[in-house]
Design an enzyme around this catalytic site. Structure first.
Site, mmCIF file in Angstrom:
data_model
loop_
_atom_site.group_PDB
_atom_site.id
_atom_site.type_symbol
_atom_site.label_atom_id
_atom_site.label_comp_id
_atom_site.label_asym_id
_atom_site.label_seq_id
_atom_site.Cartn_x
_atom_site.Cartn_y
_atom_site.Cartn_z
ATOM 1 N N ASP A 1 0.985 -1.192 0.010
ATOM 2 C CA ASP A 1 0.164 -0.207 0.052
ATOM 3 C C ASP A 1 0.718 1.258 -0.067
ATOM 4 O OD1 ASP A 1 -2.101 1.911 0.324
ATOM 5 O OD2 ASP A 1 -2.928 0.927 1.925
ATOM 6 N N CYS A 4 -5.821 4.249 -3.463
ATOM 7 C CA CYS A 4 -6.028 3.078 -2.887
ATOM 8 C C CYS A 4 -7.159 2.201 -3.511
ATOM 9 C CB CYS A 4 -5.961 3.120 -1.460
ATOM 10 S SG CYS A 4 -4.594 3.654 -0.714
ATOM 11 N N HIS A 20 -10.785 -2.313 1.697
ATOM 12 C CA HIS A 20 -11.152 -0.815 1.019
ATOM 13 C C HIS A 20 -11.759 -0.950 0.017
ATOM 14 C CE1 HIS A 20 -9.541 3.447 0.798
ATOM 15 N NE2 HIS A 20 -10.654 3.253 1.075
#
Length: 491
Positions: free
Chosen positions: A40, A79, A133
């Site tokens: 990430d 993201c 996410h």
């Protein structure tokens, strides 16, 4: 339906098909295991084998030496958007979302088909450990996420990790926000107070899951929260890197990869397992808010990575925002020490994994390409001949071969919300030869009008089929009634 029953049905189907001379049950048992390790906010240069002089990554360097290193591998610049492209094999602007709302962080509609669903239908055990996410916020339910948008509802038999990101500030105590950790639909940690042990915990979970599923084909998606801020590294790694706290995090991830590879070897399944390592986007470099010269101090430089020699970083429309490191290892299938600058993307992993698993893809338009023959070097050329640069729903450019065309745009364009602040004005079209100029410094548009015209045809097709910030495309998916809406309207 249980994973065991799924496997039994898949093997029974394989045996029936085998009668027709296609796939036997014995062949189905030899289907390759698939491990995808996703970091990430890791920068393009933040591995030894990608040029870092300060971050030590011996396990990943060895993995690259034993397999393939791609230097033109593309994700998406943020993201949630990046994870949506990975899971569905599609540009996020094409993906259907609940209520037809195009969110800053894409939430795939429950009717979208994920890579996990594709593989589970082919008899694979599917496990996800780490950051999801891709859920829709909902109060009053475990983890604060709509159950229809959880990993378990999107094809994963097992989930351990965080439903969202770990934070948006340098230190956990900078804000009241705290993130839960879930095991399937149960919250096992109500609020994470520090992230120092998250990488080690995920590694332990991953190893236990692999050990439990070694007798059947499996797909493991290990999506690390690191090195996204707030950072965390365990005692063994904290303070050891020459690249500061950020480097500590990467070096622990490198250790984690080494533990995964060691486990596969100890279990005797190393040769039958494809392991892929990459990142969701470029590094979050924002030393002052919006990088304003006299702006408020934000992320210390030792808390974020490096995209050199590329221009830009996370949220930007330059290559540093979406071009990420990529390593793939599969002994006996992927030649050792192979490097290529051919283009490939996260969207290509879904059709590639499906091909390797003998799985059926969903009957919808996908943007991913089957790269099986390319990854195994049966062919030298990637099936991907272009990459479209989207910032949210804003089309900002296209790459084909070594040429990248950047479209005119305003500063902090409307419709991009909080991450538009990282996008600067481009008054006129720009053309770069990325082979000669990976830093996107020298505009050669005036010297190559035919190339500009050719790339503009690709832009026009994309605007028509996929859409742009001001309109949906003819091939964009929608499962709910009503027009497409932007989470951050244009006006």
């Amino acid at each position: 339906m249980s994973p065991l029953l799924n496997l039994q049905l898949a093997l029974l189907l394989a045996a029936v098909v085998g009668i027709a001379g296609q796939t036997t049950a014995e062949e189905a048992k030899r289907l390759p295991n698939l491990v995808l390790i996703f970091t990430d906010d890791q920068g393009y240069q933040d591995l030894g084998c990608f040029g870092s002089a300060t971050i030590k990554t011996p396990h990943l360097d060895k993995m690259a030496a034993q397999g393939l290193r791609l230097t033109s591998f593309y994700a998406q610049p943020v993201c949630g958007v990046s994870r949506a492209a990975l899971m569905t094999g599609s540009y996020p602007i094409r993906i259907a979302e609940p209520g037809n709302i195009k969110r800053l962080h894409t939430v795939p509609h429950s009717k979208e088909t994920t890579i996990a669903e594709v593989l589970r239908r082919a008899g694979y055990a599917t496990g996800m450990i780490g950051k999801w996410h891709l859920g829709l916020d909902q109060k009053g339910v475990p983890g604060g996420m709509d159950p229809e948008t959880t990993p378990n509802a999107q094809g994963f038999d097992y989930f351990y990790g965080t439903p969202k990101y770990n934070g948006y500030t340098v230190y956990v105590d900078d804000v009241d926000m705290r993130v839960p950790i879930m095991r399937n639909q149960e919250v096992v940690v109500e609020a994470v107070e520090d992230w120092d042990h998250i990488t080690a915990t995920y590694t332990d979970e991953a190893i236990r899951w692999i050990e439990a599923h070694q007798q059947q084909p499996f797909f493991l998606y290990l999506a690390h929260n690191m090195p996204h801020i707030p950072l965390g590294a365990s005692e063994k790694f904290k303070g050891n890197s020459d690249a500061g706290f950020y480097g500590d995090c990467i070096e622990e991830i490198d250790w984690s990869c080494g533990e995964i590879l060691k486990t596969l070897k100890q279990l005797g399944i190393d040769d039958n397992t494809l392991v892929v390592f990459t990142s969701d986007n470029g590094p979050w470099v924002e030393t002052t808010r919006a990088m304003e010269p006299r702006g408020e101090a934000f992320i210390p430089r030792d808390h974020s990575g490096n995209a050199d020699p590329l221009r830009g970083w996370k949220m930007s429309a330059w290559d540093g925002g979406c071009r990420v490191p990529f390593i793939a290892r599969w002994p006996g299938k992927i030649p050792a020490g192979w490097e290529s600058d051919e283009m490939l993307s996260t969207m290509d992993l879904m059709p590639t994994f499906a091909s390797l698993a003998g799985a059926m893809l969903p009957d919808v338009d996908l943007d991913g390409k089957d790269a099986t023959d390319f990854l195994t070097r049966k062919i030298e050329q990637s099936p991907r001949d272009e990459y479209l640069y989207y910032s949210g729903c804003l089309l900002t450019g296209v790459r084909s071969g070594s040429w990248k065309l950047v479209l005119p745009r305003s500063e902090s364009p409307a419709g991009l919300g909080w991450w538009g602040r990282m996008i600067e004005e481009v008054p006129d079209p720009l053309l770069f030869n990325l082979d000669d100029d990976p830093g996107e410094v020298s505009n050669v548009a005036n010297d190559h009008p035919r190339i500009v015209a050719s790339l503009m045809k690709r832009i026009e097709r994309a605007r028509s089929e996929l859409g742009d910030i001001d309109h949906p495309g003819s091939s964009a998916r929608s499962f709910d009634d009503g027009p497409r809406k932007l989470q951050r309207p244009l006006h």
